[in-house]
Motif scaffolding. Structure first.
Motif, PDB file in Angstrom:
ATOM      1  N   VAL A  16     -10.269 -10.104  34.637  1.00  0.00           N
ATOM      2  CA  VAL A  16     -10.124  -8.820  33.902  1.00  0.00           C
ATOM      3  C   VAL A  16      -8.658  -8.382  33.798  1.00  0.00           C
ATOM      4  N   PHE A  17      -7.814  -8.940  34.675  1.00  0.00           N
ATOM      5  CA  PHE A  17      -6.381  -8.626  34.602  1.00  0.00           C
ATOM      6  C   PHE A  17      -5.828  -8.914  33.204  1.00  0.00           C
ATOM      7  N   ASP A  18      -6.357  -9.966  32.573  1.00  0.00           N
ATOM      8  CA  ASP A  18      -5.830 -10.329  31.256  1.00  0.00           C
ATOM      9  C   ASP A  18      -6.330  -9.431  30.131  1.00  0.00           C
ATOM     10  N   SER A  19      -7.158  -8.440  30.475  1.00  0.00           N
ATOM     11  CA  SER A  19      -7.631  -7.524  29.422  1.00  0.00           C
ATOM     12  C   SER A  19      -6.905  -6.181  29.462  1.00  0.00           C
ATOM     13  N   VAL A  20      -5.861  -6.082  30.290  1.00  0.00           N
ATOM     14  CA  VAL A  20      -5.165  -4.790  30.408  1.00  0.00           C
ATOM     15  C   VAL A  20      -4.543  -4.380  29.067  1.00  0.00           C
ATOM     16  N   GLY A  21      -4.102  -5.375  28.276  1.00  0.00           N
ATOM     17  CA  GLY A  21      -3.524  -5.080  26.955  1.00  0.00           C
ATOM     18  C   GLY A  21      -4.493  -4.299  26.078  1.00  0.00           C
ATOM     19  N   ASP A  22      -5.794  -4.596  26.189  1.00  0.00           N
ATOM     20  CA  ASP A  22      -6.799  -3.869  25.379  1.00  0.00           C
ATOM     21  C   ASP A  22      -6.844  -2.400  25.769  1.00  0.00           C
ATOM     22  N   ILE A  23      -6.527  -2.120  27.032  1.00  0.00           N
ATOM     23  CA  ILE A  23      -6.562  -0.718  27.489  1.00  0.00           C
ATOM     24  C   ILE A  23      -5.263  -0.006  27.077  1.00  0.00           C
ATOM     25  N   ILE A  24      -4.156  -0.735  27.144  1.00  0.00           N
ATOM     26  CA  ILE A  24      -2.864  -0.121  26.775  1.00  0.00           C
ATOM     27  C   ILE A  24      -2.828   0.185  25.270  1.00  0.00           C
ATOM     28  N   GLY A  26      -1.242  -0.946  22.641  1.00  0.00           N
ATOM     29  CA  GLY A  26       0.033  -0.815  21.932  1.00  0.00           C
ATOM     30  C   GLY A  26       0.885   0.375  22.340  1.00  0.00           C
ATOM     31  N   ARG A  27       0.400   1.194  23.289  1.00  0.00           N
ATOM     32  CA  ARG A  27       1.226   2.335  23.711  1.00  0.00           C
ATOM     33  C   ARG A  27       2.408   1.844  24.552  1.00  0.00           C
ATOM     34  N   SER A  28       3.427   2.687  24.600  1.00  0.00           N
ATOM     35  CA  SER A  28       4.578   2.365  25.433  1.00  0.00           C
ATOM     36  C   SER A  28       4.147   2.485  26.897  1.00  0.00           C
ATOM     37  N   PHE A  29       4.553   1.540  27.754  1.00  0.00           N
ATOM     38  CA  PHE A  29       4.124   1.648  29.147  1.00  0.00           C
ATOM     39  C   PHE A  29       5.229   1.348  30.156  1.00  0.00           C
ATOM     40  N   CYS A  30       5.060   1.945  31.325  1.00  0.00           N
ATOM     41  CA  CYS A  30       5.979   1.726  32.437  1.00  0.00           C
ATOM     42  C   CYS A  30       5.205   0.934  33.488  1.00  0.00           C
ATOM     43  N   LEU A  31       5.744  -0.195  33.894  1.00  0.00           N
ATOM     44  CA  LEU A  31       5.076  -1.016  34.915  1.00  0.00           C
ATOM     45  C   LEU A  31       5.641  -0.682  36.296  1.00  0.00           C
ATOM     46  N   VAL A  32       4.760  -0.326  37.227  1.00  0.00           N
ATOM     47  CA  VAL A  32       5.185  -0.014  38.590  1.00  0.00           C
ATOM     48  C   VAL A  32       4.644  -1.103  39.504  1.00  0.00           C
ATOM     49  N   THR A  41       5.683 -12.904  39.047  1.00  0.00           N
ATOM     50  CA  THR A  41       4.810 -13.825  38.310  1.00  0.00           C
ATOM     51  C   THR A  41       3.682 -13.048  37.631  1.00  0.00           C
ATOM     52  N   LEU A  42       3.081 -12.121  38.376  1.00  0.00           N
ATOM     53  CA  LEU A  42       1.992 -11.319  37.793  1.00  0.00           C
ATOM     54  C   LEU A  42       2.506 -10.453  36.639  1.00  0.00           C
ATOM     55  N   ALA A  43       3.724  -9.901  36.811  1.00  0.00           N
ATOM     56  CA  ALA A  43       4.298  -9.052  35.753  1.00  0.00           C
ATOM     57  C   ALA A  43       4.499  -9.883  34.489  1.00  0.00           C
ATOM     58  N   ASN A  44       4.976 -11.116  34.642  1.00  0.00           N
ATOM     59  CA  ASN A  44       5.177 -11.974  33.467  1.00  0.00           C
ATOM     60  C   ASN A  44       3.860 -12.298  32.782  1.00  0.00           C
ATOM     61  N   ARG A  45       2.817 -12.501  33.610  1.00  0.00           N
ATOM     62  CA  ARG A  45       1.493 -12.768  33.028  1.00  0.00           C
ATOM     63  C   ARG A  45       1.031 -11.545  32.217  1.00  0.00           C
ATOM     64  N   LEU A  46       1.274 -10.354  32.755  1.00  0.00           N
ATOM     65  CA  LEU A  46       0.879  -9.123  32.055  1.00  0.00           C
ATOM     66  C   LEU A  46       1.660  -8.969  30.750  1.00  0.00           C
ATOM     67  N   ILE A  47       2.963  -9.270  30.815  1.00  0.00           N
ATOM     68  CA  ILE A  47       3.795  -9.151  29.614  1.00  0.00           C
ATOM     69  C   ILE A  47       3.286 -10.116  28.530  1.00  0.00           C
ATOM     70  N   GLY A  48       2.825 -11.293  28.970  1.00  0.00           N
ATOM     71  CA  GLY A  48       2.286 -12.281  28.035  1.00  0.00           C
ATOM     72  C   GLY A  48       1.057 -11.787  27.295  1.00  0.00           C
ATOM     73  N   THR A  49       0.246 -10.981  27.938  1.00  0.00           N
ATOM     74  CA  THR A  49      -0.998 -10.534  27.291  1.00  0.00           C
ATOM     75  C   THR A  49      -0.899  -9.111  26.746  1.00  0.00           C
ATOM     76  N   ALA A  50      -0.013  -8.286  27.324  1.00  0.00           N
ATOM     77  CA  ALA A  50       0.001  -6.869  26.933  1.00  0.00           C
ATOM     78  C   ALA A  50       1.314  -6.440  26.285  1.00  0.00           C
TER      79      ALA A  50
END
Ligand SMILES: NC(=O)c1ccc[n+]([C@@H]2O[C@H](COP(=O)([O-])OP(=O)(O)OC[C@H]3O[C@@H](n4cnc5c(N)ncnc54)[C@H](O)[C@@H]3O)[C@@H](O)[C@H]2O)c1
Ligand SMILES: [Fe+2]
Length: 366
Positions: A16-24, A26-32, A41-50
């Protein structure tokens, strides 16, 4: 009469981590997140999908405190836009730090004032949060509060606001496979403590109790297997689900004595939160059995009909994970422990506890 409320939309399961883009959306987001290689590594994976975040705040350390939060809020203010979403990727410290950022307004100062005086809520921000827990313990992904530590004045604050419920909790047990043994134990024990503390609690209700019974039973059954098989996704999933259920339970009741007494121990002796709030559970259990029929009935659903044996069972369970149930093992002295318990019982969380000072002292253990 009772009510139960929890507004968080939950997504749970492997991938389900790879579906975070569907929740965002297209809005601007801040990653904490933390400044650690696994999280890069996880942040890069998120950037790839979201997509790319507008900013990344990664100075988060365990137990977020006034100093680090001041710096995080300053960084957040530099990039914050009105429609921004905060994506919290990490354990309770990251999710709680995200809740502070969501409340900040051109910096940490209004949050600090609100924590110290209770005044100025109108000046606080209310950015939406998507919480992606990478530990199975705090339940912060489904609660409306954040623990904030003032290490300099040795104080613990709770930032509590309805606006702090994350909009979404995305729980992907696969992200937890790398959690080392010690952290797996301490965080899962935090969840066990949330479950039990919501049962011996004045605010307990049938929904919270059901979640709590499920969570406690599952953790006691699964955690001993998981610690010998850390890469087992099924066991990770079960503990992650139990932690979520414990979170749902205490999201409506808050915690009680074992948590109340844990904060000064974490501050003074640097005991990780999950251990500090769980080593006293057998003593607290011994002092509450027989105090309330509903509480006893819920405890029987976890420990079986003979509650006299429950204390020994819980003690053995913790010792089996190499967790001492004696306060002295953590550096606490006899008189200090008595004083801490007495103070904790009259503290905000301690007042949720259905037991009495007399019974706690009868079952005093050091
Ligand atoms: N808001 C709430 O409802 C609530 C409830 C309980 C506790 N808390 C707070 O949460 C904080 C503790 O959070 P925590 O126990 O989740 O730990 P944490 O966030 O402090 O993280 C501890 C360590 O775990 C590591 N880690 C996290 N996920 C990992 C992973 N998947 N793989 C490898 N390493 C990983 C991190 O690098 C970090 O060093 C405390 O400040 C506590 O007071 C909040
Ligand atoms: Fe906790």
């Amino acid at each position: 009469m009772w009510t139960f409320e929890n507004p968080v939309e939950i997504r749970f399961g492997k991938g389900v981590f790879d579906s975070v883009g569907d929740i965002i959306r297209g809005r601007s987001f801040c990653l904490v997140t933390y400044n650690e290689s696994y999280f890069k590594t996880l942040a890069n994976r998120l950037i790839g999908t979201a997509g790319k975040p507008a900013s990344i705040i990664n100075n988060i350390t365990p137990n977020p405190n006034f100093n680090t939060l001041t710096e995080s809020c300053r960084q957040f203010a530099d990039s914050a836009t009105e429609d921004m979403v905060i994506v919290a990727l990490g354990g309770g410290s990251v999710i709680d730090a995200a809740k502070v950022l969501a409340s900040s307004n051109s910096g940490f100062a209004p949050v600090r004032e609100y924590l110290e005086t209770g005044a100025g809520e109108k000046r606080l921000g209310a950015y939406p949060i998507i919480a992606i827990p990478t530990t199975a313990g705090t339940g912060s992904e489904v609660t409306r509060w954040a623990t904030v530590w003032d290490t300099k004045s040795q104080k613990k604050y709770s930032l509590s606001r309805h606006a702090l419920y994350p909009t979404h909790a995305v729980i992907d047990p696969e992200l937890m496979l790398e959690l080392p043994r010690e952290l797996t134990i301490s965080t899962a024990l935090d969840a066990l403590s949330h479950a039990l503390e919501s049962i011996w609690n004045r605010n307990s209700n049938p929904v919270s109790a059901n979640h709590a019974v499920f969570a406690a039973t599952e953790i006691m059954k699964t955690l001993p297997k998981l610690v010998n098989d850390l890469q087992n996704l099924e066991l990770r999933s079960r503990v992650a689900r139990a932690s979520l259920f414990a979170g749902l339970a205490f999201s409506n009741t808050r915690t009680a004595l074992a948590h109340s007494v844990s904060y000064p121990i974490t501050l003074k002796y640097q005991v990780p939160h999950g251990l500090a709030c769980s080593f006293s559970l057998p003593m607290v259990l011994a002092s509450v059995v027989g105090e309330d029929d509903t509480c006893d009935a819920n405890l029987r659903r976890i420990f079986g009909d003979d509650l006299d044996k429950a204390v020994t069972e819980l003690d053995r369970f913790l010792n089996g994970l190499d967790v001492s149930t004696k306060a002295s093992s953590y550096g606490v002295q006899v008189e200090e422990w008595k004083e801490l318990l007495t103070l904790a019982l009259s503290g905000e969380r301690g007042l949720n506890f259905i037991g009495t000072h007399e019974r706690v002292m009868e079952n005093f253990k050091i």
